[in-house]
Design an enzyme around this catalytic site. Sequence first.
Site, PDB file in Angstrom:
ATOM      1  CD  GLU B  43      -2.793   1.131   2.491  1.00 49.35           C
ATOM      2  OE1 GLU B  43      -2.374   0.545   3.510  1.00 49.35           O
ATOM      3  OE2 GLU B  43      -3.891   1.732   2.456  1.00 49.35           O
ATOM      4  CE  LYS B 115      -7.541   1.489   3.274  1.00 47.39           C
ATOM      5  NZ  LYS B 115      -6.229   1.813   3.879  1.00 47.39           N
ATOM      6  CB  CYS B 152      -4.786  -1.452   4.132  1.00 48.58           C
ATOM      7  SG  CYS B 152      -3.859  -1.475   5.690  1.00 48.58           S
TER       8      CYS B 152
END
Lengths: 293, 293
Positions: B43, B115, B152
Amino acid sequence: MSKIKTALIQQSYHGSKINTIDKTVSMIEEASSNGVQLVVLQELHQNEYFCQSENTDYFDYANNYLEDIKFWANIAKLNKIVLVTSLFEKRAAGLYHNTAFVFEKDGSIAGKYRKMHIPDDPGFYEKFYFTPGDIGFEPISTSVGKLGVLICWDQWYPEAARLICLKGAQVLIYPTAIGWFDEDSKDEKQRQIDSWITIQRSHAIANGVPLISVNRVGFEKDNSNVLDGIRFWGNSFVCDAQGDITIQANNIDESILYSEINYTNSENIRRIWPFLRDRRIENYSGLTKRFID
Amino acid sequence: MSKIKTALIQQSYHGSKINTIDKTVSMIEEASSNGVQLVVLQELHQNEYFCQSENTDYFDYANNYLEDIKFWANIAKLNKIVLVTSLFEKRAAGLYHNTAFVFEKDGSIAGKYRKMHIPDDPGFYEKFYFTPGDIGFEPISTSVGKLGVLICWDQWYPEAARLICLKGAQVLIYPTAIGWFDEDSKDEKQRQIDSWITIQRSHAIANGVPLISVNRVGFEKDNSNVLDGIRFWGNSFVCDAQGDITIQANNIDESILYSEINYTNSENIRRIWPFLRDRRIENYSGLTKRFID
C-alpha cells in the site's frame, strides 16, 4: 455482568442415548459444582451423528423432542445454569429442524435457534433430515447475556456471525459435529482443522466478541457401511474478542473446558478496532444475491 | 490459465520517493527475470506512510499521480508483467483516494480499485486524506485472471471479500501498511499480527480462493512527533483456497516472495466445501444495516 464462568462439554457417543445423556449430565453436574454459570453442549449431543447416512428410521430420534426439552430444562434448573443444548426438533410430520434450545437457570426456555445453513456432503447428509431454519439469526437473551447461538455449518458463513452480532449478540456460540475421514492424508486433515479454527476465530475478530465452539470427539462408524465413519476431531475452544484462543481441547478425550468469557474486553477492543464504524452498508446490497453475474 | 507465477514485493521506505521507487523497480526487474507474470506491491509504496499525522502538505504527494500512472504503466510494459500498484489519487482539489491501479503486460490500465473502508485511529489518520471509494467492489479483469484487489483496512471486512468474489474474483489481493507501536507488549503485538493473518486467511476459506497480502516493513518515525512511529510488521504472505499459508515473509527484511497461484485448486475446494451453495440470501438483508436495534 462483565465475566461469565463457562464450561464447554466435549463428548463422545456412548452407544445409546441413555448412556450418552448419563455422561453429559454427570459432566454438567461436575461443571456446576465448580461454579459455572453457562454450559454449552455439542451439536446433536443426545445421539450418534446419525446424518452419516440417509435413513428414515432416524427421524424416530425426534419423536420425543418435547420430553427432551423438559429433560434438559430440568437439568438447567437443578444445576442453576444457563444451558445451550442441540436437539432434533420435530415440528410436524416431515418437518424437522436442527435446533439449539437455550434454558435459563430456572428451567424456563430462554429461546431457540434453528440451524440456518444446512450442509450436504458425503457422510454429512443433513439436507435429508433438517429443514433450513426460518427464524433467522436472532440472539437469545439470558441472565448471562445475549447469546449468539449458531450451529456447525453456520460457522463457515461470516454473514451469520455478522448478522447475529448486529442484533446485539455478546458472544458467538457454535455447537458443532465435524471430523476427519481416516483415508485423508495427515496434511489434508491439518488443513481442514486449521481452516475450521481460523474461520471461527475470524468471526470473533470481525465482530469484536468472544467465541465458544464445542465439537464432538471420537470415532463413529457409518452404520450404512458406505463409508468407514467419521473421526470427530474435538478441539473445542474458546477465543476472546481479538480471536486469541484462551483454551482448547485435544482431538481424543472427552473433557470439560472451563473458561471465563469477558464481555468488557469487547468494549475495549471495539473502541480501538472499530470495524462496525466503517462498514460500507450502502455498497453491501449485493450480499443478498446468490452470485453477481 | 490455471497457475500464475506471482511475486510479492515487501519493502521499506528509503528516505525519498525516488530512492524508494528505484528499489521497487530493481525488485520488479529481478522478479520479472525470474519469469513471474503478476507482481503485487504494498500500500502507498511510493512514499513513507504519511498518514501517521494530519498535514495538508502531504496532499502534494498526489500532485503527480498522472505521471505516477504513466511511470508504473511503463514498468509493467518493460517487464511484461501484470502489476498491482497502490497510489495516492488526486481526483479534484480536496478530493483524493487511496487507489490501486492495475496495469496489463502491455502497459495499459486494466482497472482500478478505490479503497472502500477507510480507517482512522492514532497513527493511521486516513480519513483525513482519503475519500471512501465510490466504485464498489469490482474485480479487475486481466490476462492473469480476475483480480479481487482490496486495500488494507478492507481486509477486516468479510463483506468486501465476499462481494468481490460473488462478482467473480479468482484471487484476493491486499496491498497493506500495518505495523506495531513499540510501546505495546510482546503479547499484544502477537495478538495483533495473529488476528491480521487469521482474518485474511478466513476470507480465502469462506470464498474458496487464494489470497495475496503484501505489507510494508521497517520502522517509520512519526514526523509530527506526537507518537514515536510505526514498526511495519511485514509478514506478507500467500495462502491457498483452503487458507493454508504457502509462503510468508519475516517482519524485518525487504523481500521478494515467489508463489504460484493455483486457480484450479479453487474449483476443487469449492466442489467439496460448497459454501456458496448454501448462503441464506433471503435472510441476509440485515447486512445492509448499520446495526439492528
